[in-house]
Design an enzyme around this catalytic site. Structure first.
Site, PDB file in Angstrom:
ATOM      1  N   LYS A   1      34.574  39.789  40.299  1.00 59.10           N
ATOM      2  CA  LYS A   1      34.753  40.183  41.702  1.00 59.10           C
ATOM      3  C   LYS A   1      33.385  40.409  42.329  1.00 59.10           C
ATOM      4  CE  LYS A   1      37.291  43.579  44.516  1.00 59.10           C
ATOM      5  NZ  LYS A   1      38.247  44.719  44.452  1.00 59.10           N
TER       6      LYS A   1
ATOM      7  N   MET B   1      37.060  42.184  51.323  1.00 59.01           N
ATOM      8  CA  MET B   1      35.613  42.337  51.282  1.00 59.01           C
ATOM      9  C   MET B   1      35.007  41.600  50.099  1.00 59.01           C
ATOM     10  SD  MET B   1      35.065  46.209  49.832  1.00 59.01           S
ATOM     11  CE  MET B   1      34.955  46.485  48.077  1.00 59.01           C
TER      12      MET B   1
ATOM     13  N   ASP C   1      46.022  53.221  48.954  1.00 56.78           N
ATOM     14  CA  ASP C   1      46.396  51.876  49.412  1.00 56.78           C
ATOM     15  C   ASP C   1      47.485  51.290  48.509  1.00 56.78           C
ATOM     16  OD1 ASP C   1      46.351  49.700  51.101  1.00 56.78           O
ATOM     17  OD2 ASP C   1      44.616  48.744  50.150  1.00 56.78           O
TER      18      ASP C   1
ATOM     19  N   GLU D   1      35.356  38.322  46.850  1.00 57.96           N
ATOM     20  CA  GLU D   1      35.899  37.052  46.371  1.00 57.96           C
ATOM     21  C   GLU D   1      36.044  37.130  44.864  1.00 57.96           C
ATOM     22  OE1 GLU D   1      33.158  33.995  47.384  1.00 57.96           O
ATOM     23  OE2 GLU D   1      31.391  35.104  46.702  1.00 57.96           O
TER      24      GLU D   1
END
Length: 548
Positions: free
Chosen positions: A22, A1, A128, A3
Site C-alpha cells: 500500500k 489516498m 469507519d 494505491e
C-alpha cells in the site's frame, strides 16, 4: 489516498509469501495530513494480532514515498458480495450477515480494549466501519480493514475542529456532532451495516453528505422485521439496540453485542465453511482470476491469462443497495424513537410481481377467502413467522387451485432423510385423508407438510388389511405444471441435478409434468432429496416445517 499492489517475498526452498503493498498516491504524497494518517495506520495495526483484523507486516520508505506491507486477503468486501447477490436476484442469507457481524464485533472489541505490549491500555476506535472495509475471504474468514482514520492514543493526526471523519451514512450520531467517541460509536456503524444487509436497502441514504448526516440524527429507523418480515424478532431487537441514538442504551461493548447476535441467531448462524460455499457460488470467476495472478508472479501464466484476470478483477461491482423508500414522516421534523412503518416485502433488488389487472377487478374467490382464513388462524395461534411465509406464497400470483390444502405432522428424521410427496385417497366414500407413504425398507423416511390432494389410481392407496397395495405403472404425462415450495425454518436453495431452480420461498416454478427428484440445500450445506410429482395444469404445493 493510497494505491495497492500485489507483491511477494521469497526465500530458499521455494518459500513464498504474498502481501499487499500500500502506497500513498503520487498526487498527495506531499500532503502532511495523509502522511500522518498513513503512519498512524501502520503504527496502530502493526501491534494487532487478531484473526478478524487484517495484519500489517512492515512499514518502509523508498524513493517514491512510504509503503505498507499488509496481509494479502483473497476475497471480496461486503459491497461486492451484496452486488453479486443483487445480480443474481437473491438476498444475502441472513445467517451470513449475522455471522459476519458477530466476527466484526469481536474484532472491534479487541481493538477497543487493546493493550500495548508494555501493558498500557491503548484503545483504538475504528471510526469507519462500513461494508467497504469488511472483507470475507474465499475460505469464509471475516477481516476488518483500514484503520487509516482510527482514533487511538498518541495518534499523530488530529481532527480539526468543525470536521468529521468517516463514511457518511455509517457514522454514529456522536460522530456526526463531533463529540468525543468511544467503542459504542463503532457498534452503531455495525448496526447500520446489519440493517442494510438484512433489509436489502440503504438506511441513511441522502442526496448529499449533509442530508445523510441529518438523517442519522433525526430520521426514524424502521424495525428490520417490519421491512423484511423474514427477519426474526430477536435479530431485529439486536439491530435496533445497536442503532440507539443514545450510546448509553447501546451494547456496552463489542463482545456483548457478539454474544447477543449468537443468542438470537441460533441455527441461522453460518460457520466459515458455509460462508466459503457461498463465496464459491458467487465469485468462481474472480477466484480463478486471483489464481491466475498468483501464477503470474511465479512465471507460470501467460500474458493473455494475466490480462483476462485483471479484467475480471476490475469488473463493475454494481448494482448497489437501493435507497429505502420510507413512507413515515417524523413528528416536528425529529423522531428519536424508531417508528414501525407498515409491513412490506423485503427489498432484494428484484422487481415485484405484477398482478394481472383483469384478475384484480374480480371479487375474491371462495378459495382465496378460505386461504386467507387459514392465514388468520395461523396468526391467532401465534405462528406469525409461519403465517408470513404462507402469505408470501398466497400473494405470489398463484393461480387458483381447486385442491384443498391439507397438512401432515412432521416426524423426526435421521442424518440422511428422504422426503416423499404426500398423497390422499378417498376410501369407501370417505372424505380422503392426506397420507405420506413410507417405504417398508426405510422406516425413517421424513414426512412433510404437503399442500396438494390428488386422487389416486384404481390400485393406489391401501387395502383393508393395512398392507400397501401394488401400484399400477404410471402412464407418461405430457405438459407442464407448477411447484410452490416454502421452508418455514430458513431460506434454502433448490436444485434439480446440477441446475439450481431457485431459493425458497419459491412460487409457481414451472416444471414438466411427471416425477422430479429435487435436492434442498440448507445453511448447513447438506443436500436433502425431495421427490415431487408435477401434474399438468396444476400447482403442487409443499410447506416444510423444518429441515432435519
Amino acid at each position: 489516498m493510497a494505491e495497492l499492489f500485489l507483491g511477494f517475498t521469497s526465500g530458499p526452498g521455494g518459500f513464498r509469501k504474498y502481501v499487499v503493498i500500500k502506497r500513498i498516491l503520487p498526487d498527495v504524497r506531499d500532503n502532511e495530513q495523509f502522511e500522518r494518517m498513513f503512519l498512524d495506520e501502520a503504527r496502530i495495526t502493526a501491534a494487532f494480532n487478531h484473526p478478524n483484523i487484517a495484519q500489517v507486516f512492515d512499514l518502509g520508505q523508498e524513493d517514491d514515498g512510504l509503503y505498507l506491507a499488509m496481509e494479502f486477503i483473497a476475497g471480496q468486501n461486503l459491497n461486492q458480495i451484496t452486488s453479486a447477490c443483487l445480480r443474481r436476484k437473491q438476498q444475502i442469507p441472513i445467517g451470513f450477515t449475522l455471522s459476519v457481524a458477530r466476527d466484526v464485533c469481536m474484532a472491534l472489541h479487541y481493538a477497543h480494549t487493546f493493550t500495548a505490549p508494555s501493558g498500557e491500555p491503548s484503545p483504538v476506535i475504528h471510526r469507519d466501519v462500513a461494508q467497504k472495509n469488511i472483507m470475507v475471504t474465499y475460505d469464509g474468514v471475516v477481516k476488518l480493514l483500514d484503520f487509516g482514520i482510527a482514533k487511538a492514543k498518541g495518534s499523530l493526526e488530529r481532527t480539526s475542529a468543525g470536521t468529521v471523519k468517516g463514511t457518511t451514512g455509517y457514522m454514529s450520531p456522536e460522530q456526526v456532532r463531533g463529540d468525543k467517541l468511544d467503542g459504542r460509536s463503532d457498534l452503531f456503524s455495525v448496526g447500520v451495516m446489519m440493517h442494510e444487509l438484512i433489509t436489502g436497502a440503504r438506511l441513511f441514504a441522502g442526496k448529499d453528505e449533509r442530508d445523510e448526516m441529518v438523517k442519522i440524527l433525526e430520521a426514524p429507523v424502521p424495525w428490520p422485521s417490519h421491512v423484511a418480515p423474514h427477519v426474526p424478532e430477536g435479530v431485529s431487537k439486536v439491530v435496533m439496540q445497536a442503532l440507539e441514538r443514545s450510546r448509553e442504551k447501546r451494547f456496552a461493548n463489542g463482545r456483548d453485542m457478539a454474544r447477543a447476535i449468537e443468542a438470537v441467531a441460533g441455527r441461522l448462524l453460518m460457520d466459515s465453511d458455509h460462508r466459503a460455499q457461498l463465496m464459491r457460488e458467487l465469485f468462481s470467476e474472480r477466484m480463478a482470476a486471483t489464481r491466475a495472478l498468483l501464477e503470474s508472479a511465479e512465471g507460470t501464466a501467460n500474458g493473455a491469462m494475466v490480462d483476462k484476470a485483471k479484467k475480471a478483477l476490475r469488473g463493475d461491482d454494481g448494482p448497489y443497495l437501493p435507497e429505502r423508500v420510507d413512507d413515515s414522516t417524523p413528528q416536528n421534523g425529529v423522531s428519536a424513537v424508531p417508528r414501525k412503518p407498515a409491513r412490506r416485502a423485503p427489498a432484494t433488488g428484484r422487481q415485484p410481481a405484477v398482478a394481472d389487472t383483469a384478475k384484480t377487478k374480480e371479487p375474491p374467490s371462495k378459495l382465496n377467502n378460505a386461504l386467507w382464513g387459514l392465514l388468520l388462524l395461523a396468526i391467532l395461534a401465534g405462528g406469525g413467522y409461519g403465517a408470513w411465509r404462507l402469505a408470501v406464497v398466497l400473494n405470489a400470483n398463484v393461480e387458483p387451485d381447486p385442491t384443498e390444502i391439507r397438512k401432515l405432522p412432521t416426524s423426526a428424521a435421521p442424518a440422511l432423510p428422504e422426503f416423499r410427496e404426500a398423497t390422499a385417497a378417498k376410501r369407501d366414500g370417505g372424505t380422503g385423508v392426506a397420507e405420506a407413504e413410507t417405504p417398508a425398507s426405510d422406516a425413517s423416511t421424513q414426512v412433510v407438510n404437503a399442500d396438494v390432494e390428488t386422487p389416486l389410481g384404481p390400485k393406489e392407496g391401501r387395502n383393508r388389511g393395512g398392507t400397501k397395495a401394488e401400484r399400477t405403472s404410471e402412464p407418461r404425462v405430457r405438459g407442464n405444471g407448477k411447484l410452490t415450495l416454502v421452508v418455514k425454518a430458513e431460506n434454502v436453495d433448490v436444485y434439480e441435478g446440477d441446475n439450481k431452480l431457485g431459493r425458497t420461498p419459491m412460487a409457481n416454478k414451472v416444471l414438466s409434468a411427471g416425477t422430479h427428484t429435487l435436492h434442498i440445500v440448507g445453511s448447513d450445506g447438506r443436500r436433502r432429496p425431495l421427490e415431487v410429482k408435477i401434474r399438468p395444469n396444476q400447482t403442487t404445493r409443499f410447506v416444510l416445517e423444518d429441515l432435519p
